[in-house]
Enzyme design. Structure first.
Site, short mmCIF file in Angstrom:
data_model
loop_
_atom_site.label_atom_id
_atom_site.label_comp_id
_atom_site.label_asym_id
_atom_site.label_seq_id
_atom_site.Cartn_x
_atom_site.Cartn_y
_atom_site.Cartn_z
N THR A 136 1.01 -1.17 0.07
CA THR A 136 -0.07 0.04 -0.07
C THR A 136 0.85 1.29 0.05
OG1 THR A 136 -1.70 1.21 1.43
CG2 THR A 136 -0.07 -0.14 2.53
N ASP A 137 0.45 2.40 -0.47
CA ASP A 137 0.90 3.69 -0.46
C ASP A 137 1.04 4.20 1.06
OD1 ASP A 137 -1.91 4.35 -0.12
OD2 ASP A 137 -1.73 5.88 -1.66
N GLU A 138 0.33 3.55 1.83
CA GLU A 138 0.06 4.32 3.17
C GLU A 138 1.50 3.89 4.04
OE1 GLU A 138 -3.34 4.00 5.66
OE2 GLU A 138 -4.53 3.24 3.89
N TYR A 162 -2.00 -0.51 11.16
CA TYR A 162 -1.95 -0.95 9.74
C TYR A 162 -0.86 -0.91 8.90
CZ TYR A 162 -3.17 -1.28 4.77
OH TYR A 162 -3.03 -1.58 3.63
N LYS A 166 2.19 -3.08 7.40
CA LYS A 166 2.51 -3.51 5.97
C LYS A 166 3.99 -3.00 5.62
CE LYS A 166 0.39 -4.89 2.84
NZ LYS A 166 0.30 -6.04 2.51
#
Length: 355
Positions: A136-138, A162, A166
């Site tokens: 993810t970009d997060e 989260y 990741k």
């Protein structure tokens, strides 16, 4: 039956099921679909593959070493594509333990199984094998309004349990390439939307609440910005990276569609007004309700997918207008699926909004 297999983990979830659909409909590859069937992975989502003899569903956990070893030995897949993850930020704030267990420990177990399997393959099969990890970009943290979009070289600064979990899994995957030579690939995507997304996320939540005449909750001032990526475009990028990507590399996948949450919800309302002009809830924007912001809410995400475009020729096929229209129509047409997957689930207790 095809002798070419790939192992897809998390293939009964949102992005995973769309990817399985793409593979089954565009190739002769058979899919071993491993999913734990937590709240976001549902048998209702994979009913579409029930009559396809190239789809083999296995209920199980990526943390189950014995099961993973058995599947690898039995089917000898040429690739592992790892979608399996806990993904909802609100859930990670409420209970981070499952995110650590699945996203970090589960990925580690999958990597260990893959490494031992890959080492034992014949030279030709070793050269063809790939381990593709979906992220993810997060992991990159938050951007201000004026900062350039995330590239593959942007430092990791995760801001939620989260995204931290990741980020950890990404680092593990990278280390297995550099330490052991395992032929890994990583993709970091922006916010996905489209068919089969679990209705706790912002777009399906907005659509379904609007259809029911319920409030449309928007965090804070609604100015949090996300780069929106239609799920089928994302799956095409994944297939391309798996087939043509350079091992050990990371590729960003974005939708070239930065929009703030308030704009997005208003656009969904406008599409609903057009598609359902006789609805008693028209105009649907009257249902918008601002709610208290969540802790650590990242202000802006944006993905620069120049590398993926220049090296592999990918770009999104759907713009934000066509993608949203397709998505709204799908949820209008598939309300029975929504009712099935949300029955007696978490959001009955606490239905959050995520973007």
């Amino acid at each position: 039956m095809s002798k070419n297999y790939i192992l897809v983990t998390g293939g009964a979830g949102f992005i995973g099921s769309n990817y399985v659909s793409l593979i089954l409909n565009s190739s002769d590859v058979s899919v071993i679909n491993l999913d734990k069937l937590t709240y976001a992975g549902n048998l209702a989502t994979i009913e579409q593959f029930a009559d396809n003899d190239r789809h083999i569903f296995v209920q199980g956990d990526i943390g189950d070493r014995q099961l993973i070893d058995k599947l690898l030995t039995e089917y000898q897949p040429q690739a592992i594509v790892n979608f399996a993850a806990e993904t909802h930020v609100d859930r990670s704030i409420d209970g981070p333990a499952s995110f650590i267990e699945t996203n970090i420990n589960g990925t580690f177990n999958l990597l260990e199984c893959a490494r031992q399997y890959w080492k034992a393959l014949a030279d030709t099969a070793q050269a063809k094998f790939r381990f593709l990890h979906i992220s993810t970009d997060e992991v990159f943290g938050s951007l201000t309004a004026d900062e350039p979009a995330f590239t593959e070289l942007t430092p990791y600064t995760p801001n939620s349990p989260y995204s931290a979990s990741k980020a950890s899994s990404d680092h593990l995957v990278r280390s297995y390439f550099h330490t052991y030579g395992l032929p890994t690939l990583i993709t970091n995507c922006s916010n996905n939307y489209g068919p089969y997304q679990f209705p706790e996320k912002l777009i399906p939540l907005t659509i379904l609440n609007a259809l029911a005449g319920k409030p449309l909750p928007i965090y804070g001032d609604g100015q949090n910005v996300r780069d929106w990526l239609y799920v089928e475009d994302h799956c095409l990028a994944i297939a391309l990276v798996l087939n043509k990507g350079t091992i050990g590399e990371t590729y960003n996948v974005g939708g070239n569609a930065e929009r703030d949450n308030l704009w997005l919800v208003k656009q969904l309302c406008a599409i609903l007004d057009e598609l359902l002009p006789t609805s008693p809830n028209c105009p649907h924007h009257q249902l918008i309700e601002f709610v208290k912001d969540r802790p650590g809410h990242d202000r802006r995400y944006a993905i620069d997918f120049t590398k993926l475009h220049q090296q592999l020729g990918w770009e999104p096929q759907q713009d934000i207008s066509s993608g949203l229209r397709r998505t709204v129509q799908w949820y209008i047409d598939n309300q029975a699926w929504c009712q099935t997957v949300t029955a007696n689930k978490y959001q009955q207790q606490r239905l959050g909004v995520t973007a």
